[in-house]
Structures are given as structure tokens and as C-alpha cells.
Design an enzyme around this catalytic site. Structure first.
Site, PDB file in Angstrom:
ATOM      1  N   LYS A 164      23.930  54.027  63.493  1.00 43.06           N
ATOM      2  CA  LYS A 164      24.650  54.245  64.745  1.00 43.06           C
ATOM      3  C   LYS A 164      25.611  53.096  65.018  1.00 43.06           C
ATOM      4  CE  LYS A 164      21.542  57.438  67.024  1.00 43.06           C
ATOM      5  NZ  LYS A 164      22.505  58.555  66.915  1.00 43.06           N
ATOM      6  N   ASP A 193      27.162  57.178  62.356  1.00 42.77           N
ATOM      7  CA  ASP A 193      27.206  58.042  63.540  1.00 42.77           C
ATOM      8  C   ASP A 193      27.853  57.321  64.716  1.00 42.77           C
ATOM      9  OD1 ASP A 193      26.816  59.963  65.443  1.00 42.77           O
ATOM     10  OD2 ASP A 193      24.643  59.796  65.509  1.00 42.77           O
ATOM     11  N   GLU A 218      29.727  60.812  61.090  1.00 46.00           N
ATOM     12  CA  GLU A 218      29.185  61.792  62.031  1.00 46.00           C
ATOM     13  C   GLU A 218      29.744  61.573  63.433  1.00 46.00           C
ATOM     14  OE1 GLU A 218      24.812  63.231  63.709  1.00 46.00           O
ATOM     15  OE2 GLU A 218      24.989  62.347  61.717  1.00 46.00           O
ATOM     16  N   ASP A 241      28.504  66.799  65.492  1.00 43.52           N
ATOM     17  CA  ASP A 241      27.185  66.816  66.127  1.00 43.52           C
ATOM     18  C   ASP A 241      27.333  67.269  67.576  1.00 43.52           C
ATOM     19  OD1 ASP A 241      24.675  66.332  67.224  1.00 43.52           O
ATOM     20  OD2 ASP A 241      24.359  64.460  66.174  1.00 43.52           O
ATOM     21  N   LYS A 265      21.313  70.370  66.711  1.00 43.99           N
ATOM     22  CA  LYS A 265      20.185  70.164  67.613  1.00 43.99           C
ATOM     23  C   LYS A 265      19.678  71.534  68.082  1.00 43.99           C
ATOM     24  CE  LYS A 265      20.653  65.598  67.779  1.00 43.99           C
ATOM     25  NZ  LYS A 265      21.711  65.433  66.772  1.00 43.99           N
ATOM     26  N   TRP A 320      15.378  65.112  61.851  1.00 49.68           N
ATOM     27  CA  TRP A 320      15.060  63.915  62.630  1.00 49.68           C
ATOM     28  C   TRP A 320      14.055  64.295  63.707  1.00 49.68           C
ATOM     29  CZ3 TRP A 320      15.006  62.172  67.644  1.00 49.68           C
ATOM     30  CH2 TRP A 320      14.846  60.785  67.818  1.00 49.68           C
TER      31      TRP A 320
END
Length: 369
Positions: A164, A193, A218, A241, A265, A320
Site C-alpha cells: 500500500k 496499491d 492497483e 478495485d 470485493k 484477502w
């Protein structure tokens, strides 16, 4: 098999080891909402939705419970047979709010799987494997420390790491990517990300300054339109995402050719049933993707793993789950756990997990008898 009662619970999930840092926010505790559906023949199905705060997505915990209050009364007496018909009934009671409807969708599939004696993965088309790869998310942190954790997680068996970045000086983000690559090299696949935290210019700079390092980029920028401008201007593959807020957004991204893969998600896309649609769209174009959620306990974890098991392994970017960041399990007897960087697919009927009786206390809302 008809719905007799719906109980709603909440669970507080503190982040283990300190705040979970992203470009958009630091999160210290999560507010998860649990849906328990009891049928007239005594079966119990569970669903869960757990937004990671109010700014990561257009979702929040109080919004989920408000949406559930609109939906639940109209489901009492409904038959658990056609998941599509149940989805239609929910849409007739409330427009949108897929992240709340996702909890019901999980519970419906949990019940149907139990009734038929099969795991949810079978209802989603059938598992292609008995265990799925997980990936570890390295929160926004200093370069040396992030690289140390990355090396440890590779030793623990994780085949993929998510690094991240964002919310700070670009130079530090670039340093983190280089340090992680030095620490793990080709021992793990990397995803960098941005969590929507970079400008188009910053994304292009980072791409050039890390050009020799293989990774997927990402959600570097906030909107799909911003990301579309990167096409042909950067060298790294771009995954979407947060921009995939519904099935139509996924279809648009595929049609425009602006996504080389996705971080999906389950609750954002409205549940497992709707996720199978985007899974199959990606299969048509041979696009890789993950099967994740924002946060949550064993119920959401089981849902992600069941879906991930139905994805062609060469396109599966991993699942994840929040296990590494929360203490304990909802189901201590059949927990969803990461071992050697992989997660076993639950084999019991339905989702394969059952929260311990009474662990959530009294329901915050009850619908039906």
C-alpha cells in the site's frame, strides 16, 4: 423452507497490532454487521457486511443496518429456493445498497447449501481446487520496516504481496517499492496499491521510477476516468478495485479495455451471486482478479474463499481475509485460517462456519416471529 425470523447483530473488530494504514485513512477498529436468518424448519444461515470505515467506499456500518431495516421485514415468509427471486424481492424493497444486500445473499446461500447438503462453492458453479492462495497486505509504512515484513511474509508462504502506498511524499512510496523488491525479488508477485491516493501525474512518475520492477498497479487514482488516461502511458498493468462499485462498472472497464485485472470485493458488488457474473465476464476476456472483502470475520472470509475456489487458478490473484489483523474467530471449531499462504476451502454444507452461540450478545434488531 421459509424465512421465519431475522436477527441482526454487531461485532466490534479491533485491528491487532495498531492502525491499518491506507492512503485514505487509518483504521483502528471495524464495526461488522451480522445477519442471522432462521427458517421454519430450524436451519440457520449467516451473512456479514463490514465496511472499512466510511471513506474507503460509499459504505458505512450505520448505513448497512439502516438498509437492512428496510429489507428484512419484507423477507419474512419468503421461501429459500430461488436466490434470483430473493434478490428481486430485495430490489423491490430498496434500490441500491448492495453491500447490505450482500449479507442476505450470503445467508441465503448458506441456508440453501445446508438444505442440499453441499458447500456454497458448489452452488457458485463448483470448486476447481481445495485450497486457494492468500495474499498479504503491507500497510502504508516506512521503507525498511515494510521490506522486513515483506520478507517475513514470503517465508510464511504468501505467494503474493500487496504494497500500500499514497497519502505521503512520492519519494517515500518509490523507496518502499524498491526496498520490498530488493527484499523479496521474484519470490512473490507484487501489487502496488494506491487506494485512489495518487494523481495521474504521480502515478506516471512512480511508474517510471519503478520501471524495472515487475508489479501490477492497483487503483492508483480516484476515478475510472483518471485511470483511463493512464492507458498506453505507463508500463505496468493496471488493476481496478474501488472503482468497481457494481457489475455495470466492471462491464464498462472491460469494454473500454482500461483494466488488466481487478481487485473484487464481495460486499461492494452486492454479494456472491452477483460476483459470479463478473467472475464469468473476466473469464471471457482472460482477466485475473482477486476475491476479497473490505474486512470482516469468518463469515465473510468463508464467502471469499468459496468464490475464489471457483475461479480458474491461473487467473486467481488470491483471496484477502482479515485473519492476520483480528483476534480470534467467530467459529473456533471450523475457523477460516491462512496456513502456508493458502486457505483451505470449507467442505461442510453451506458456508461451513457457524458463530459460537451467544458470542454477539443480544440482537440489535429482530424481524419476524
Amino acid at each position: 423452507m421459509r424465512i421465519d425470523r431475522i436477527n441482526i447483530y454487531t461485532a466490534q473488530l479491533p485491528v491487532k497490532g495498531g492502525a491499518y494504514r491506507m492512503a485514505s485513512a487509518d483504521v483502528e477498529a471495524l464495526d461488522s454487521t451480522l445477519v442471522e436468518i432462521v427458517t421454519d424448519d430450524g436451519l440457520v444461515g449467516w451473512g456479514e457486511t463490514c465496511p472499512i470505515g466510511p471513506v474507503y467506499q460509499p459504505h458505512h456500518a450505520l448505513g448497512a443496518r439502516a438498509a437492512i431495516a428496510e429489507i428484512a421485514p419484507g423477507l419474512i415468509g419468503a421461501e429459500i429456493a430461488s436466490i434470483r427471486l430473493l434478490a428481486k424481492q430485495m430490489d423491490e424493497q430498496l434500490n441500491g445498497h448492495g453491500y447490505a444486500k450482500a449479507a442476505f445473499d450470503m445467508a441465503f446461500l448458506d441456508l440453501l447449501g445446508q438444505k442440499l447438503g453441499v458447500p456454497v462453492s458448489t452452488l457458485l458453479g463448483g470448486a476447481l481446487t481445495d485450497r486457494v492462495p492468500a495474499y498479504y497486505s503491507l500497510i502504508v509504512g516506512p521503507p525498511e520496516e515494510t521490506a522486513r515484513i515483506a520478507a517475513d511474509k514470503v517465508k510464511a508462504g504468501y505467494p503474493r504481496l500487496q504494497v500500500k502506498i499514497g497519502g505521503r511524499d512520492l519519494e517515500e512510496d518509490v523507496a518502499v517499492v524498491h526496498k520490498v523488491w530488493e527484499a523479496v525479488g521474484y519470490k512473490a508477485r507484487l501489487a502496488v496499491d494506491g487506494n485512489r491516493g495518487l494523481t495521474v501525474a504521480a502515478a506516471m512518475h512512480l511508474d517510471r521510477l519503478c520501471q524495472v520492477i515487475p508489479f501490477v498497479f492497483e487503483q492508483p487514482c480516484n476515478t475510472m476516468d483518471e485511470i483511463a488516461t493512464l492507458k498506453g502511458r505507463i508500463t505496468h498493468p493496471v488493476y481496478l478495485d474501488e472503482s468497481t462499485e457494481d457489475q455495470n462498472a466492471v462491464l464498462r472497464a472491460i469494454s473500454l479495455g482500461i483494466a488488466d485485472g481487478f481487485g473484487f470485493k464481495v460486499t461492494r458488488l452486492g454479494g456472491l451471486t452477483k460476483m459470479t457474473t463478473v467472475r464469468d465476464l473476466c473469464a471471457i476476456r482472460s482477466l485475473p482478479h482477486s476475491c476479497d472483502d473490505a474486512w470482516g470475520g469468518d463469515i465473510i472470509a468463508a464467502a471469499c474463499v468459496h468464490l475464489a475456489a471457483t475461479v480458474e487458478p491461473r487467473r486467481m490473484e488470491g483471496a484477502w481475509i482479515a485473519q492476520e489483523y483480528i483476534k480470534g474467530h467467530f467459529d473456533a471449531k471450523n475457523p477460516v485460517v491462512i496456513r502456508d499462504g493458502h486457505i483451505a476451502v470449507p467442505q461442510r454444507p453451506g458456508l461451513g462456519v457457524k458463530p459460537e452461540p451467544g458470542m454477539f450478545g443480544k440482537p440489535v434488531a429482530i424481524y419476524g416471529s
